[in-house]
Design a protein around this motif. Structure first.
Motif, PDB file in Angstrom:
ATOM      1  N   ARG A 201       8.317   0.870   2.831  1.00  0.00           N
ATOM      2  CA  ARG A 201       8.609   1.782   1.711  1.00  0.00           C
ATOM      3  C   ARG A 201       8.544   3.230   2.172  1.00  0.00           C
ATOM      4  NH1 ARG A 201       5.867  -0.318  -3.880  1.00  0.00           N
ATOM      5  NH2 ARG A 201       7.242  -2.110  -4.149  1.00  0.00           N
ATOM      6  N   SER A 202       7.580   3.505   3.038  1.00  0.00           N
ATOM      7  CA  SER A 202       7.410   4.864   3.526  1.00  0.00           C
ATOM      8  C   SER A 202       8.670   5.317   4.286  1.00  0.00           C
ATOM      9  CB  SER A 202       6.173   4.915   4.418  1.00  0.00           C
ATOM     10  OG  SER A 202       6.227   6.009   5.272  1.00  0.00           O
TER      11      SER A 202
ATOM     12  N   ARG B  19      11.445   8.216   3.032  1.00  0.00           N
ATOM     13  CA  ARG B  19      11.748   9.365   3.884  1.00  0.00           C
ATOM     14  C   ARG B  19      13.254   9.462   4.168  1.00  0.00           C
ATOM     15  NH1 ARG B  19       8.281  13.119   6.267  1.00  0.00           N
ATOM     16  NH2 ARG B  19       9.229  13.976   8.115  1.00  0.00           N
ATOM     17  N   VAL B  20      13.842   8.315   4.496  1.00  0.00           N
ATOM     18  CA  VAL B  20      15.275   8.299   4.813  1.00  0.00           C
ATOM     19  C   VAL B  20      16.097   8.636   3.561  1.00  0.00           C
ATOM     20  CG1 VAL B  20      17.208   6.797   5.473  1.00  0.00           C
ATOM     21  CG2 VAL B  20      15.077   6.721   6.776  1.00  0.00           C
ATOM     22  N   TYR B  21      15.649   8.097   2.430  1.00  0.00           N
ATOM     23  CA  TYR B  21      16.381   8.345   1.193  1.00  0.00           C
ATOM     24  C   TYR B  21      16.361   9.837   0.834  1.00  0.00           C
ATOM     25  CZ  TYR B  21      17.656   8.341  -3.726  1.00  0.00           C
ATOM     26  OH  TYR B  21      18.261   8.615  -4.922  1.00  0.00           O
ATOM     27  N   SER B  22      15.194  10.474   0.988  1.00  0.00           N
ATOM     28  CA  SER B  22      15.154  11.892   0.601  1.00  0.00           C
ATOM     29  C   SER B  22      15.999  12.725   1.558  1.00  0.00           C
ATOM     30  CB  SER B  22      13.726  12.416   0.490  1.00  0.00           C
ATOM     31  OG  SER B  22      13.065  12.276   1.701  1.00  0.00           O
TER      32      SER B  22
ATOM     33  N   ALA C  36      13.592  -2.265   0.789  1.00  0.00           N
ATOM     34  CA  ALA C  36      12.970  -1.022   0.297  1.00  0.00           C
ATOM     35  C   ALA C  36      14.051   0.030   0.042  1.00  0.00           C
ATOM     36  CB  ALA C  36      11.947  -0.522   1.299  1.00  0.00           C
ATOM     37  N   LEU C  37      15.065   0.070   0.903  1.00  0.00           N
ATOM     38  CA  LEU C  37      16.160   1.030   0.698  1.00  0.00           C
ATOM     39  C   LEU C  37      17.007   0.651  -0.512  1.00  0.00           C
ATOM     40  CD1 LEU C  37      17.608   2.026   4.188  1.00  0.00           C
ATOM     41  CD2 LEU C  37      16.937   3.590   2.362  1.00  0.00           C
TER      42      LEU C  37
ATOM     43  N   VAL D  59       0.852  -1.198   0.000  1.00  0.00           N
ATOM     44  CA  VAL D  59       0.000   0.000   0.000  1.00  0.00           C
ATOM     45  C   VAL D  59       0.888   1.249   0.000  1.00  0.00           C
ATOM     46  CG1 VAL D  59      -1.814  -1.173   1.309  1.00  0.00           C
ATOM     47  CG2 VAL D  59      -0.067   0.160   2.533  1.00  0.00           C
ATOM     48  N   LYS D  60       0.258   2.399  -0.229  1.00  0.00           N
ATOM     49  CA  LYS D  60       1.010   3.652  -0.179  1.00  0.00           C
ATOM     50  C   LYS D  60       0.582   4.419   1.065  1.00  0.00           C
ATOM     51  CE  LYS D  60       2.430   7.574  -2.914  1.00  0.00           C
ATOM     52  NZ  LYS D  60       3.604   7.677  -2.075  1.00  0.00           N
ATOM     53  N   ILE D  61       1.551   4.674   1.937  1.00  0.00           N
ATOM     54  CA  ILE D  61       1.272   5.484   3.132  1.00  0.00           C
ATOM     55  C   ILE D  61       1.628   6.912   2.758  1.00  0.00           C
ATOM     56  CG2 ILE D  61       1.772   5.803   5.607  1.00  0.00           C
ATOM     57  CD1 ILE D  61       1.043   2.938   5.266  1.00  0.00           C
ATOM     58  N   SER D  62       0.643   7.804   2.754  1.00  0.00           N
ATOM     59  CA  SER D  62       0.974   9.140   2.261  1.00  0.00           C
ATOM     60  C   SER D  62       1.254  10.134   3.382  1.00  0.00           C
ATOM     61  CB  SER D  62      -0.130   9.653   1.349  1.00  0.00           C
ATOM     62  OG  SER D  62      -1.359   9.512   1.998  1.00  0.00           O
TER      63      SER D  62
END
Lengths: 405, 256
Positions: free
Chosen positions: B191-192, B196-199, B225-226, B158-161
């Motif tokens: 993924r969420s 966040r960590v990647y950005s 995910a990373l 799912v996408k957590i926005s």
């Protein structure tokens, strides 16, 4: 401990309290003396007001006082209760709260007869002043200074110049008297003189160890904001400059063990200046310069002392915050060189969007061009709720370790 | 030369003992309320494992949020410097460290000798930290240790926005009520965090090899995910969670 240098308080400081008290007393007594009071934004053109004997009052300077008195949270929360969003500028919301009866450090500000708003510092001031104009039911003048993204065109100059004509007319109408343009030139000369002295004072920190720090500059800034264009301001800064020169001569400085020189970007965190200055001093770090206090002399180069009237448009449009990011980054790079700084701390200020927006880009530009490390800390100039002691201390410690390594 | 590094984080307390640049013992436990008791216990645990006593240790360095509470430490150093040192000790080639701890995440750029060139940390928000996972595990009624493997069988993450941990929890609860599968939701949570960590890390010049440290490195779901963002060259050392303590002990070796 470097025994050669010692730390002593700045003596001129004691005069500030008296000057500021008299300034506010005069403003509170304005109606009895038949004088008008104008509220004006910090980057607004004050000289025409002084020339018309209008007492300028700065809600933003009041905001700094609120922050330093640690009353920010109380006032901002009150404004939120009135329906203002917590995302708004805390200077604006604290000012609105004070106007609606909530007490600030001096109770409340002297009520305005008119409002003068210049959007060269931000666009929030426009809505803020509109709200206050409605509340106090007084006339409002908005001076629109287009952003100089890459350059300052003739069209922009003409557009702003014409608005100055309208401003003079506005002041004449409210005060029911004519503008004395000779007096305006005289006030302009005093204003330029004060700005030059202020720049010279800030430049004394090119000496290492610095005779004062940016924390001192945050304090002494009050007069260039509120009283520029007056003799009082010129005399005060003349004395302060002399004291700084003496301090250098007598080996008196802000941080006796000064090893690292750091530049600060954005507004101070008013309720934490003491805490921060102690943290930095403990780590042998001196904040020798900042982009904020130097903004009050940033457009000096565009002013012709012999034609102040003709200089008003560029002087009030080409200020530090009203330029593109590349220009701002270049200004910082020049300061890195001038003040020989080892690192930069950028305060990402929740309240001040125009100042904080672009900091990551500026950080990248600086990193690419100079290799000087940049730390970004997140806080708010006035609202204590946006400050986390443990997180910020960790970041500052890590940054100091990086400077030491 | 015997040195100890004690890392007091918001969630766990870690200790590493080094003898002549070799790890001889490590220990880890929850921090709890009493920070002083926590580091005293973890130090004795590690010393017991190494069959040593405190007075045999030549140099102690403490790190982490609770570093100032360690009164027997010869020096207190931030977790940024220690994570860089730890990564350099474990994998000398590492140029970027991404650390996801209990309540903060950070990215550190390293010089060849393990010095910090630059770093970024998460803002005041807890999204993108271990705490985010803990909150979500509670909402999902799943043991946090199972998070990784459950996410591996997700079919449609799912996408957590929401950017906020508290609101993201509400979002997850509404997804549960919509009948989304537990695995898909957990994969979405991973993924969420990774996004966040990647950005955050992207504010630095991310150079390979990259090492992931901190307790969250044990979660294969977040790691994968990373990797989708950073590529396969993400190093996960078995000592990932102890990296800060190891770094502190290593700096204690170098500074003795």
């Amino acid at each position: 401990m470097n025994m050669e240098y010692k730390k002593e308080p700045i003596k001129t400081k004691s005069k500030m309290k008296e000057i500021m008290t008299n300034y506010f007393l005069e403003a509170f007594d304005a109606k009895n003396k038949g004088k008008k009071v104008a509220w004006i934004t910090s980057g607004g053109p004050v000289e025409p007001l002084i020339a018309m004997d209008i007492i300028p009052i700065y809600p933003e300077n009041h905001g700094a006082m609120i922050g330093a008195s640690k009353l920010g949270e109380k006032l901002v929360s009150y404004a939120e209760g009135l329906g203002y969003s917590c995302d708004l500028c805390s200077y604006a919301t604290a000012d609105i709260a004070c106007s609606r009866g909530e007490k600030g450090p001096i109770g409340h500000l002297p009520e305005p007869d008119m409002l003068i708003c210049c959007n060269n510092i931000c666009s929030t001031v426009v809505k803020w002043y509109e709200i206050q104009a409605r509340y106090f039911n007084v006339p409002l003048f908005i001076l629109d200074t287009p952003m100089c993204h890459t350059n300052f065109t003739e069209d922009t100059k003409e557009y702003v110049r014409r608005q100055f004509d309208e401003l003079f007319l506005f002041l004449e109408t409210v005060c029911k008297k004519k503008m004395d343009f000779d007096r305006l030139e005289e006030v302009g000369r005093l204003s330029v003189q004060a700005q030059k002295l202020w720049q010279e004072i800030l430049d004394t920190t090119t000496h290492s160890p610095a005779p004062m720090s940016a924390f001192d500059a945050f304090f002494h800034l009050a007069l260039i904001v509120t009283l520029r264009g007056t003799e009082i301001c010129v005399n005060y800064y003349r004395e302060l400059l002399e004291e700084m020169k003496d301090r250098i001569k007598n080996k008196i400085c802000a941080v006796p063990n000064e090893k690292y020189r750091v530049l600060w970007d954005n507004l101070p965190i008013w309720y934490k200046t003491k805490w921060l200055s102690e943290k930095f001093a403990e780590r042998d770090v001196c904040l020798v310069a900042d982009t904020y206090t130097s903004a009050w002399c940033s457009s000096l180069r565009y002013i012709d002392e012999n034609d102040f009237l003709g200089s008003l448009a560029p002087a009030y449009t080409r200020i530090y915050l009203n330029q593109g990011i590349d220009t701002m980054a270049n200004e910082i790079i020049k300061m890195i060189d001038k003040y020989k700084v080892h690192g930069i701390i950028m305060h990402s200020n929740r309240s001040c969007k125009p100042y904080s927006f672009g900091q990551y880009d500026i950080q990248k530009i600086i990193r690419n061009k100079t290799k000087v490390p940049v730390l970004i800390i997140e806080a708010d100039m006035l609202d204590q709720r946006s400050f986390s002691d443990a997180q910020i201390e960790s970041r500052i410690d890590a940054f100091c370790e990086l400077l030491h390594s | 030369m015997l040195t100890a590094g004690i890392d007091i984080g918001s969630t766990t307390v870690k200790c590493a003992i080094l003898k002549d640049n070799e790890i001889v013992a490590t220990a880890i436990d929850f921090t709890g309320y009493n920070v002083k008791k926590a580091w005293q216990n973890i130090l004795s645990k590690a010393l017991d494992k190494a069959k040593l006593s405190t007075n045999q240790i030549d140099n102690i360095i403490s790190t982490g949020y609770g570093r100032d509470s360690v009164d027997i430490a010869n020096k207190k150093i931030t977790e940024i410097t220690c994570h860089a040192a730890g990564a350099h000790f474990l994998e000398p080639g590492v140029r970027t460290v991404i650390d996801i701890g209990g309540q903060d995440s950070k990215a550190i750029s390293l010089a060849e000798d393990g010095r910090v060139i630059d770093f970024v940390m998460n803002d005041k928000c807890a999204a993108g930290t271990g705490r985010f996972l803990e909150v979500m595990a509670r909402a999902m009624e799943v043991d946090l240790d199972k998070f990784g493997e459950l996410s591996m069988v997700a079919r449609e993450p799912v996408k957590i926005s929401s950017l906020c941990t508290v609101f993201a929890e509400s979002e997850v609860i509404s997804m549960i009520s919509q009948g989304k599968s537990r695995e898909d939701i957990i994969a979405g949570i991973h993924r969420s965090i990774a996004t966040r960590v990647y950005s955050m890390a992207s504010r630095l010049d991310i150079r390979s090899p990259i090492m992931l440290t901190g307790g969250v490195a044990k979660n294969i779901g977040v790691v994968n995910a990373l990797k989708e963002k950073l590529g396969d060259n993400l190093i996960i050392n078995p000592y990932a969670q102890l990296n800060g303590a190891i770094g502190a002990a290593y700096l204690a070796q170098r500074q003795s």
